[in-house]
Design a protein around this motif. Sequence first.
Motif, PDB file in Angstrom:
ATOM      1  N   LYS A   2       9.031  45.268  84.930  1.00 19.81           N
ATOM      2  CA  LYS A   2       9.733  44.468  83.655  1.00 19.81           C
ATOM      3  C   LYS A   2       9.187  45.302  82.314  1.00 19.81           C
ATOM      4  N   GLU A   3       8.008  45.708  82.351  1.00 22.61           N
ATOM      5  CA  GLU A   3       7.729  46.273  81.213  1.00 22.61           C
ATOM      6  C   GLU A   3       8.356  47.850  80.959  1.00 22.61           C
ATOM      7  N   LEU A   4       8.591  48.380  82.198  1.00 25.58           N
ATOM      8  CA  LEU A   4       9.291  49.864  82.060  1.00 25.58           C
ATOM      9  C   LEU A   4      10.833  49.407  81.511  1.00 25.58           C
ATOM     10  N   HIS A   6      11.716  47.221  79.941  1.00 29.61           N
ATOM     11  CA  HIS A   6      11.768  46.899  78.164  1.00 29.61           C
ATOM     12  C   HIS A   6      11.644  48.108  77.380  1.00 29.61           C
ATOM     13  N   GLU A   7      10.959  49.143  77.974  1.00 32.83           N
ATOM     14  CA  GLU A   7      10.818  50.549  77.317  1.00 32.83           C
ATOM     15  C   GLU A   7      12.105  51.137  77.092  1.00 32.83           C
ATOM     16  N   ARG A   9      14.967  49.881  77.240  1.00 35.83           N
ATOM     17  CA  ARG A   9      15.870  49.239  76.531  1.00 35.83           C
ATOM     18  C   ARG A   9      15.608  49.587  74.933  1.00 35.83           C
ATOM     19  N   GLU A  10      14.420  50.095  74.841  1.00 32.14           N
ATOM     20  CA  GLU A  10      13.927  50.323  73.330  1.00 32.14           C
ATOM     21  C   GLU A  10      14.203  51.888  73.075  1.00 32.14           C
ATOM     22  N   ARG A  24       7.039  57.624  84.743  1.00 27.36           N
ATOM     23  CA  ARG A  24       6.534  56.273  85.074  1.00 27.36           C
ATOM     24  C   ARG A  24       6.489  55.697  86.754  1.00 27.36           C
TER      25      ARG A  24
END
Length: 139
Positions: A2-4, A6-7, A9-10, A24
Amino acid sequence: MKELLHEIREAGDLQAVVDLLHDRVEHYSWVGLYLVEGDDLVLGPWKGPQATEHVRIPVGQGVCGAAAASGETEVVDDVNADPRYLACFPSTRSEIVVPIARDGHVVGEIDIDSDRPAAFGDVDRELLERVAESIALLV
Ligand code: SME
């Protein structure tokens, strides 16, 4: 994951997305993006231990070309058992190819090779299909 996502998408550009995926996720040995140009897939940003000789693949050829032609994700658990497979690296054992679509057309794809047999499961497919959706506008 989920965190990956998000990153990713940024991330501002396609090379950054490729780098994040490669760095990662341990079983992503080689990560590349192919972009559709006419009837061919042309290699864009990539990261891995070696360059591939397959920098241009006609749509319809190889696992990459099959995914581009159908618009469906291809998961190959054993590349040596798939007659469509175009070999790039001797260490590769499995592969996933996820099309990137915009307005219903395939505009590119994410291609990941793993040195591990059958490395790609539902979690990978889900992650990468979401990544493909989020980077469609960058392609
Ligand atoms: N194996 C792919 C070709 C691209 S390389 O994996 C980088 C295929 O069969 O289409």
